[in-house]
Design a protein around this motif. Structure first.
Motif, PDB file in Angstrom:
ATOM      1  N   GLY A 134       5.993   1.222   0.436  1.00 57.39           N
ATOM      2  CA  GLY A 134       4.808   1.865   0.994  1.00 57.39           C
ATOM      3  C   GLY A 134       3.981   2.647   0.000  1.00 57.39           C
ATOM      4  O   GLY A 134       2.962   3.220   0.371  1.00 57.39           O
ATOM      5  N   SER A 135       4.404   2.712  -1.264  1.00 54.32           N
ATOM      6  CA  SER A 135       3.625   3.431  -2.280  1.00 54.32           C
ATOM      7  C   SER A 135       2.337   2.678  -2.571  1.00 54.32           C
ATOM      8  O   SER A 135       2.360   1.466  -2.767  1.00 54.32           O
ATOM      9  N   GLY A 136       1.242   3.382  -2.607  1.00 49.71           N
ATOM     10  CA  GLY A 136      -0.033   2.781  -2.967  1.00 49.71           C
ATOM     11  C   GLY A 136      -0.225   2.775  -4.467  1.00 49.71           C
ATOM     12  O   GLY A 136       0.321   3.638  -5.176  1.00 49.71           O
ATOM     13  N   ASN A 137      -0.979   1.825  -4.954  1.00 49.50           N
ATOM     14  CA  ASN A 137      -1.257   1.743  -6.386  1.00 49.50           C
ATOM     15  C   ASN A 137      -1.922   3.038  -6.841  1.00 49.50           C
ATOM     16  O   ASN A 137      -2.941   3.448  -6.307  1.00 49.50           O
ATOM     17  N   GLY A 138      -1.303   3.710  -7.826  1.00 45.51           N
ATOM     18  CA  GLY A 138      -1.841   4.958  -8.350  1.00 45.51           C
ATOM     19  C   GLY A 138      -1.313   6.212  -7.676  1.00 45.51           C
ATOM     20  O   GLY A 138      -1.591   7.321  -8.133  1.00 45.51           O
ATOM     21  N   ASP A 139      -0.543   6.051  -6.578  1.00 46.31           N
ATOM     22  CA  ASP A 139       0.033   7.217  -5.900  1.00 46.31           C
ATOM     23  C   ASP A 139       1.069   7.895  -6.789  1.00 46.31           C
ATOM     24  O   ASP A 139       1.819   7.229  -7.493  1.00 46.31           O
ATOM     25  N   LYS A 140       1.124   9.218  -6.739  1.00 50.69           N
ATOM     26  CA  LYS A 140       2.182   9.950  -7.430  1.00 50.69           C
ATOM     27  C   LYS A 140       3.494   9.572  -6.748  1.00 50.69           C
ATOM     28  O   LYS A 140       3.573   9.542  -5.518  1.00 50.69           O
ATOM     29  N   ALA A 141       4.522   9.235  -7.547  1.00 50.54           N
ATOM     30  CA  ALA A 141       5.771   8.764  -6.946  1.00 50.54           C
ATOM     31  C   ALA A 141       6.962   8.998  -7.856  1.00 50.54           C
ATOM     32  O   ALA A 141       6.835   9.094  -9.070  1.00 50.54           O
ATOM     33  N   LYS A 142       8.121   9.085  -7.239  1.00 48.62           N
ATOM     34  CA  LYS A 142       9.417   9.024  -7.910  1.00 48.62           C
ATOM     35  C   LYS A 142      10.031   7.720  -7.443  1.00 48.62           C
ATOM     36  O   LYS A 142       9.934   7.354  -6.274  1.00 48.62           O
TER      37      LYS A 142
END
Length: 120
Positions: free
Chosen positions: A85-93
Motif C-alpha cells: 500500500g505504499s505510494g511512490n515517494g511516500d516516507k516508509a520503513k
C-alpha cells in the motif's frame, strides 16, 4: 582598543574548528552474503537456480536478515521491500527481502522513501 585584522585572523587559525568542515559519516557497507556460482552449490545452500531477470541465470540465495526493518537496500543482504500500500515517494520503513534477488514490478524503500520499480 583596536585589534589589527591580522591578529584576529591568526586567533581564528588556532581555533581550528571555527570553520572546519566535519568529515562525512561513512555509510555502513551492504551486508555480504556468499552467492554460489553453480547449480549444485546453489541447491546445497537452499537457493533457487534459474533465471535472474531477463538476461542471466544464477542462484537466488536465501538471506539471513529477512524481515529486518530497513530504510534502504544497503541495510539488507537482498533489497529493502516497501510495505503493501505504499505510494511512490511516500516516507516508509521496509523489511529486508527473503532472497537476494527481486525481479518484476516491485516496491522498495530507498533513502527512507518507497520507490516503485520494474526490475528485469
Amino acid at each position: 582598543m583596536k585589534v589589527p585584522l591580522t591578529l584576529i585572523l591568526i586567533a581564528f587559525s588556532f581555533t581550528g574548528s571555527a570553520w572546519a568542515t566535519q568529515p562525512a559519516v561513512p555509510r555502513a557497507a551492504k551486508p555480504s552474503i556468499s552467492v554460489p556460482q553453480t547449480e549444485v552449490e546453489c541447491k546445497a545452500h537452499g537457493g533457487n537456480w534459474g533465471a535472474l531477470g531477463l538476461f542471466s541465470v544464477g542462484c537466488n540465495v536465501k538471506t539471513t536478515d529477512s524481515g529486518k526493518i530497513c530504510s534502504n537496500s544497503n541495510d539488507c543482504q537482498g533489497v529493502c521491500l516497501a510495505p503493501a500500500g505504499s505510494g511512490n515517494g511516500d516516507k516508509a520503513k521496509g523489511t529486508c527481502s527473503a532472497y537476494t534477488a527481486d525481479f518484476g514490478r516491485t516496491s522498495r524503500v530507498e533513502h527512507g522513501k518507497a520507490v516503485w520499480l520494474n526490475v528485469e
